[in-house]
Scaffold this active site. Sequence first.
Site, PDB file in Angstrom:
ATOM      1  N   ARG B  87       0.840  -1.210   0.000  1.00  0.00           N
ATOM      2  CA  ARG B  87       0.000   0.000   0.000  1.00  0.00           C
ATOM      3  C   ARG B  87       0.873   1.259   0.000  1.00  0.00           C
ATOM      4  O   ARG B  87       0.533   2.264  -0.610  1.00  0.00           O
ATOM      5  CB  ARG B  87      -0.945   0.007   1.207  1.00  0.00           C
ATOM      6  N   GLU B  90       2.158   1.668  -3.450  1.00  0.00           N
ATOM      7  CA  GLU B  90       1.072   2.185  -4.300  1.00  0.00           C
ATOM      8  C   GLU B  90       0.907   3.695  -4.108  1.00  0.00           C
ATOM      9  O   GLU B  90       0.663   4.431  -5.062  1.00  0.00           O
ATOM     10  CB  GLU B  90      -0.226   1.453  -3.949  1.00  0.00           C
ATOM     11  N   SER B 113      15.114  14.968   1.533  1.00  0.00           N
ATOM     12  CA  SER B 113      16.158  13.989   1.840  1.00  0.00           C
ATOM     13  C   SER B 113      15.561  12.763   2.526  1.00  0.00           C
ATOM     14  O   SER B 113      14.682  12.868   3.383  1.00  0.00           O
ATOM     15  CB  SER B 113      17.214  14.603   2.759  1.00  0.00           C
TER      16      SER B 113
END
Lengths: 146, 146, 146, 146, 146, 146, 146, 146, 146, 146
Positions: B87, B90, B113
């Site tokens: 997830r 995604e 960063s």
Amino acid sequence: MTKEDVTAMILSAKKQAGLTWEGIAESIGMSPVWTHSCAMGMNAMPADKAEAMVKALGLPQEAASVLSESPTKVWAQAVPTDPCIYRLYEIVGVYGPTIKALIHEKFGDGIMSAIDFDLHITRVPHEKGDRVKIEMSGKYLGYNAW
Amino acid sequence: MTKEDVTAMILSAKKQAGLTWEGIAESIGMSPVWTHSCAMGMNAMPADKAEAMVKALGLPQEAASVLSESPTKVWAQAVPTDPCIYRLYEIVGVYGPTIKALIHEKFGDGIMSAIDFDLHITRVPHEKGDRVKIEMSGKYLGYNAW
Amino acid sequence: MTKEDVTAMILSAKKQAGLTWEGIAESIGMSPVWTHSCAMGMNAMPADKAEAMVKALGLPQEAASVLSESPTKVWAQAVPTDPCIYRLYEIVGVYGPTIKALIHEKFGDGIMSAIDFDLHITRVPHEKGDRVKIEMSGKYLGYNAW
Amino acid sequence: MTKEDVTAMILSAKKQAGLTWEGIAESIGMSPVWTHSCAMGMNAMPADKAEAMVKALGLPQEAASVLSESPTKVWAQAVPTDPCIYRLYEIVGVYGPTIKALIHEKFGDGIMSAIDFDLHITRVPHEKGDRVKIEMSGKYLGYNAW
Amino acid sequence: MTKEDVTAMILSAKKQAGLTWEGIAESIGMSPVWTHSCAMGMNAMPADKAEAMVKALGLPQEAASVLSESPTKVWAQAVPTDPCIYRLYEIVGVYGPTIKALIHEKFGDGIMSAIDFDLHITRVPHEKGDRVKIEMSGKYLGYNAW
Amino acid sequence: MTKEDVTAMILSAKKQAGLTWEGIAESIGMSPVWTHSCAMGMNAMPADKAEAMVKALGLPQEAASVLSESPTKVWAQAVPTDPCIYRLYEIVGVYGPTIKALIHEKFGDGIMSAIDFDLHITRVPHEKGDRVKIEMSGKYLGYNAW
Amino acid sequence: MTKEDVTAMILSAKKQAGLTWEGIAESIGMSPVWTHSCAMGMNAMPADKAEAMVKALGLPQEAASVLSESPTKVWAQAVPTDPCIYRLYEIVGVYGPTIKALIHEKFGDGIMSAIDFDLHITRVPHEKGDRVKIEMSGKYLGYNAW
Amino acid sequence: MTKEDVTAMILSAKKQAGLTWEGIAESIGMSPVWTHSCAMGMNAMPADKAEAMVKALGLPQEAASVLSESPTKVWAQAVPTDPCIYRLYEIVGVYGPTIKALIHEKFGDGIMSAIDFDLHITRVPHEKGDRVKIEMSGKYLGYNAW
Amino acid sequence: MTKEDVTAMILSAKKQAGLTWEGIAESIGMSPVWTHSCAMGMNAMPADKAEAMVKALGLPQEAASVLSESPTKVWAQAVPTDPCIYRLYEIVGVYGPTIKALIHEKFGDGIMSAIDFDLHITRVPHEKGDRVKIEMSGKYLGYNAW
Amino acid sequence: MTKEDVTAMILSAKKQAGLTWEGIAESIGMSPVWTHSCAMGMNAMPADKAEAMVKALGLPQEAASVLSESPTKVWAQAVPTDPCIYRLYEIVGVYGPTIKALIHEKFGDGIMSAIDFDLHITRVPHEKGDRVKIEMSGKYLGYNAW
């Protein structure tokens, strides 16, 4: 008229009018992340927000119906090359197992939803150099037993 | 004694003592995310924190020096299969270009960063089901011109 | 007008005017590596350098704003096939772990930034055949503990 | 006795004796980069240097012959995940075409050799944070016509 | 005018004039392999050979400057599918480690250059069926120590 | 006893006896390329040659039957990383289409067999540095029509 | 005019004339498999068959010369997705090692040629549902020793 | 006891008894292809055939139950490297679309089953060199409409 | 006119007429899943259904013959990125071995056909949020022995 | 004791006791799909079910705590090779876009959850051959707007 066409129209209108994503988002009463994501064709707008978007940017009427269609989400690079996006991918690689372990500790066996989900980005002033802050929030979903 | 050996020792000691990551982190005065990440061999501890870790969990002394070695960060799956980690992947695919656009709008051409970086996870109570909150903060780095 | 359009314009103007990258870089007061990289759409120019570039090569005014947009950096080949670029990839494969070990020895657990970074190329005369010299310099970034 | 065995012996001897790569390299009269690379099994030592290495670290005699065997260079990750090594890969992706263009401008159609090649790493003090300097030098090889 | 354009012009002119690669190569005083390789945009011609090529095939003058540009060598298939090319790939897979071992035995730790390199193809009559003979020759490059 | 076991025995016996591949090949009356390839388990020896090999190196008798079994040829890296083998892969990428075109010009639509095939490697003295010569010869096979 | 152009012409002519591959193959006196394969640009026709094809389908004369050019065989999917073709791929995965073992048992160390090769497809009536029969025949090629 | 264990036992027993796959298959009254495939763990034997196999080769009784378990079919290489198996893969690449087109012409929209399927291999004498004949037969399955 | 052309015509006609897939399916007397699948070019319609489709949507007559051609099924992403389709892929990864084990327990060694197959989707009201129900049914096919 | 250890214990106990997955599931009062999935280490059992499992199969007590740990779900093959599982993958490829379109039509922009999810498998008698029925049900999750 496709989602790609509408994305191009929005980028062009935004540039000509000298707008920012923050400004466009404010004019339709939504967050900048969600607004940009819909403009890129990665999310769908409810009808009223699509109307507001079309008005705010002077797009043709048909664009409103396109903005509210359910998108097919496609990304071509399994590992993103752009350094700004790659750093996010790297964070998933380095801290993914840690995030998983702490979700399990705090909630049980399940996940953070990426659908019932929101995301905010802020600039945080800092004396050694300002920082990017990313806040995500997603509903916890526990695994079913049946 | 390798980082993998120390990870195994920590997991075993934690289970036998019935500890949580929150608890271990508190006992060494650091955050749970960073503490877990070092325990997994994905980050290095400064000498004093490594000592505290070894004491808190009753590990052999050599483990302290291993915990403070610079790790080589490896993940085997370019696209993670575990649903909880997927997830997050995604989210990078769907919202990555949006995060990039908003960083550019707020800061200029650069990145957040992933090294000068921290991350926190909280459980947020919610009437329709509690939510997972993830907060990341990283220093903004702008591209050099020369 | 996209970054690709501007790259094509620059290559064509350079060829017609018989210029070199060294020459173009000098005319805008920057290094050849950075100048070429911006011309390829891999870096963004500050407004004044973009103006100088447009003047030096007789490009249309819109090109200046395109040159100063933040680029999305994409490369299609995870392993480059061109022999000149592949040799650099091979150097990362062969000497990468060594560079990492020596950075850790000299600085601690961290990386050389590829953002706060510069790169120079020189031809070094040598009796057994001239040599290519590549000098990179990037800010050391140490991992955070929190 | 394989190259992997000798690498393990070297790492263990180095740790017990509290040596650094700089120190080991100095004791055999070679550079730290090349010395570490041979220790990792990525390069072969001439017989006298292998002997010196074995003496300096107290390794068994057979290790000398192993250190001077021609290695097979293997890396398992086409795209490296470790952040310190990935930054080098990213530099090849972003600046590879630029390095190629400038080699062509300065030399003609050809490459920088990765075999007749050397590499040095230095820590450069800097008021805004010290910098990593990497210097590479390789023989220019021009394409044959026949 | 790109390298692809010039390749198409050459193929078309060759077909209309009923020429062979052997014949074209002879007319410019070079080998068929190198001539074909330049025609495909995989190698660069020195100015005089490019002029000869343009004359031999009646190409427009601009084609000469394109033929002498340094090419970017790209192949799209990591594993080639065409059976004639695949057999060469298979030979590298099956005999690659053997070729490496014998180069090490005959020369030391190093490689056969693919840059300072030439290649010839001949048809060898044979009573059980004619044979294809491929001869490669490349400069031996030994690894540096520094 | 597997092909891998026999390969290990051969390498060990060769090292202890201070033999070369040239020498072993001569003692069984075959070429060094084919001999090494069988020793690596990439080709099968006829019974008499397997016997000769076993005698020449003092291997156990069972090794002879293993050396004459039909091998399964496996290579793990679609793109080889070892620089010495990669250069051969690069040659296939750069010159593969050229070799194909010239085979078609000299023979018709077909391939060079990689089965009815042989390969020789020689060191060719050269004033600017010795060269590696690789000669391949394979039967031409033309496509069937039916 | 490319092989792709001729394929499109053939498909269109076949559709308009209501022909079958069996019928086209019969009209040029060849098998349907080979005829279809040439029509797809995967094989080359000898001049007389190409002439017959052009006549049978009323194609322009230039198509004949294109049909007799040596093709470059390319397939884009390493693992085919179309279910009808995937089943063939699956058969290679499941029965490949078995076919190899039985070829070795019946012939020795070698392969079935895919060049000196033919293939036929028949519909076999069967009471529980008709069956597809595929018959392949290729010349056995034994490995060389040299 | 796993399928791998039983495969190893069968190969060892076959070697010691000097049997062939043809012979083993005959002794259990099945085809050599199917018998070898079960021996490799790629197919399951009905109880009586598993018993016959165990008797024919003198395997322990438990092997019979293992031979009749439903296998999980795994192959590690998406593109096989062994030349004998690769040729079959190449045939699928080159002739796959043709086989598909002819199945559609003879049957309609559907596939040849790879489950209700059989396969035979024969050596066919031929004056220019013997040939391998492979015959496959699978049930035609037409797509459902609902 | 290709399958892609017909898909585009159908999507456009559906949008203009304000139809739903349920409605279109009903008007041709078939299920919505199968109807949509044919409209996407993933299945072929029998002639009468193709005629009904053309009438229901006012498509040109040629579209009917295209709708009844056997399709080549292609999907470009081995791992789908769209979250709605990825969840199905994830289910295959997580529950695939379980489905296989239970098919073996209930039927024997074999598979569920994906050809003699149908699929239905329903919305199931539920107090805690409605649910998607997917029902698949495919013929069991047992492995052949021969 | 790891999840893999417990899986092995369960498979062995099941075989010795002659149990079925249906039977084991019934004895702990859960479905066979979920029970098998937990046994494979792909799902976690609540404490009481883990206790019941341990009793039903006579496993050591520690196995209960392992069965209730949150699993990390890993599958090694992006495209599964086993034919029984591949058919499911193929269904996602062929019908995935259709399922997505119908979910959007019935619910709006969102997905079927694979977490709040259940799955059942039944054998359905059929005169032309019995059928496998798979029923999935998952909660609909609609995309957030914020």
